[in-house]
Scaffold this motif. Sequence first.
Motif, short mmCIF file in Angstrom:
data_model
loop_
_atom_site.label_atom_id
_atom_site.label_comp_id
_atom_site.label_asym_id
_atom_site.label_seq_id
_atom_site.Cartn_x
_atom_site.Cartn_y
_atom_site.Cartn_z
N ILE A 82 -4.36 0.76 8.21
CA ILE A 82 -4.06 2.36 7.92
C ILE A 82 -2.57 3.15 8.85
O ILE A 82 -1.68 3.18 8.11
CB ILE A 82 -5.33 3.46 8.12
N LEU A 139 -4.89 7.01 -4.37
CA LEU A 139 -5.49 7.70 -3.11
C LEU A 139 -6.32 7.04 -2.92
O LEU A 139 -7.28 6.56 -1.62
CB LEU A 139 -4.53 9.44 -3.03
N LEU A 193 -7.46 4.28 0.67
CA LEU A 193 -7.51 5.38 1.45
C LEU A 193 -9.74 5.26 2.21
O LEU A 193 -9.40 5.30 3.02
CB LEU A 193 -7.38 7.02 1.57
N ARG A 239 -9.11 0.94 3.23
CA ARG A 239 -8.38 0.52 4.31
C ARG A 239 -9.62 0.06 5.71
O ARG A 239 -9.34 1.42 5.73
CB ARG A 239 -7.23 0.97 4.30
N ASP A 259 0.73 -1.21 -0.02
CA ASP A 259 -0.21 0.17 0.09
C ASP A 259 0.89 1.71 0.44
O ASP A 259 0.87 2.40 -0.45
CB ASP A 259 -0.79 0.06 1.33
N VAL A 279 -7.08 8.81 6.75
CA VAL A 279 -5.67 8.76 6.86
C VAL A 279 -4.54 8.97 8.29
O VAL A 279 -4.06 8.07 9.05
CB VAL A 279 -3.70 9.72 5.70
N GLN A 305 1.47 11.66 5.73
CA GLN A 305 0.19 12.63 5.93
C GLN A 305 0.91 14.28 5.36
O GLN A 305 0.27 14.56 4.49
CB GLN A 305 0.11 13.09 7.77
N CYS A 327 -16.05 9.91 7.16
CA CYS A 327 -15.04 9.37 8.08
C CYS A 327 -14.22 9.04 9.18
O CYS A 327 -13.64 8.06 9.54
CB CYS A 327 -13.84 10.35 7.54
N ARG A 344 1.32 3.24 7.17
CA ARG A 344 1.68 5.38 7.97
C ARG A 344 3.52 4.90 8.14
O ARG A 344 3.88 5.28 8.14
CB ARG A 344 1.35 5.99 8.86
N LEU A 384 -8.80 12.95 2.84
CA LEU A 384 -8.03 11.90 2.84
C LEU A 384 -6.68 12.35 3.86
O LEU A 384 -6.90 11.17 4.18
CB LEU A 384 -7.22 12.81 1.43
N LEU A 433 0.96 4.05 -2.18
CA LEU A 433 0.80 5.54 -2.24
C LEU A 433 1.99 6.18 -2.99
O LEU A 433 1.89 7.27 -3.72
CB LEU A 433 0.79 5.96 -1.19
#
Length: 324
Positions: free
Chosen positions: A124, A112, A116, A119, A94, A159, A140, A200, A128, A155, A98
């Motif tokens: 996530i 993207l 995003l 997941r 992933d 994230v 980020q 979100c 990251r 987004l 990205l």
Amino acid sequence: MFCGDYVQGTIFPAPNFNPIMDAQMLGGALQGFDCDKDMLINILTQRCNAQRMMIAEAYQSMYGRDLIGDLREQLSDHFKDVMVGLMYPPPLYDAHELWHAMKGVGTDENCLIEILASRTNGEIFQMREAYCLQYSNNLQEDIYSETSGHFRDTLMNLVQGTREEGYTDPVIAAQDAMVLWEACQQKTGEHKTMLQMILCNKSYQQLWLVFQEFQNISGQDMVDAINECYDGYFQELLVAIVLCVRDKPAYFAYRLYSAIHDFGFHNKTVIRILIARSEIDLLTIRKRYKERYGKSLFHDIRNFASGHYKKALLAICAGDAEDY
């Protein structure tokens, strides 16, 4: 379908697994003038990701070389992308997708959106971490610098990976549905922010209730309302979130269908979805694809791809191949 429904992938741990033997076979396949691509497919698509990691370790200690490096050197084009992609642990895959979506000229917003919007919090968080370790960059910050407007805000919210889990409250669902309805009527910056905050941050189960309430209040489907009220990548991202809440495998079936039919076989998207979902829900995605579009995913890949690239995609796709 509800989010708790049973889903199934197409790739499982191989029984009687022997990483040393597999590493030897791969070494043989990658040596010499003519690379044995069939051998690569037979091994790498028939082992789960954790087993592939063990094969890579055995390969490194046996030959003193990196398996991914050798695959990159020996293979080319989309076939290389598939074989190399299979060798990444899911969070790193992933992160890799990205990174490439944001680096270079232009940004691949669709990548993207797809990653995003779909997941889980855990996925996530791991993505990251992998991004930071692999690229010494902050995911980020990169998203912030490569996107803009309410699309960027949404987004950036996703994230964080802080969606509520499992919690439902019908009273709050009715209130949120009213907020969403107002946001579709008024479309101010403040309303857009409230809209994306609800989509979100609320749990999938809660959003399921919110969408039902929205239908009751407005007489309109949530996706239709978003399509009518908003446009651009912001609208596409909101729709992707709604589709994932409703039925994630159906969302990926839709993404695959449009990648194959609307974009003249968009290789990157097809490869990414098949690899990323192979151990999660690819078999279920195949079922949704057949139900919605009449033809099987297997059939469409066979028609549009060719050579060892086609063989590799079909091997990942296969599972219980009831609909060739």
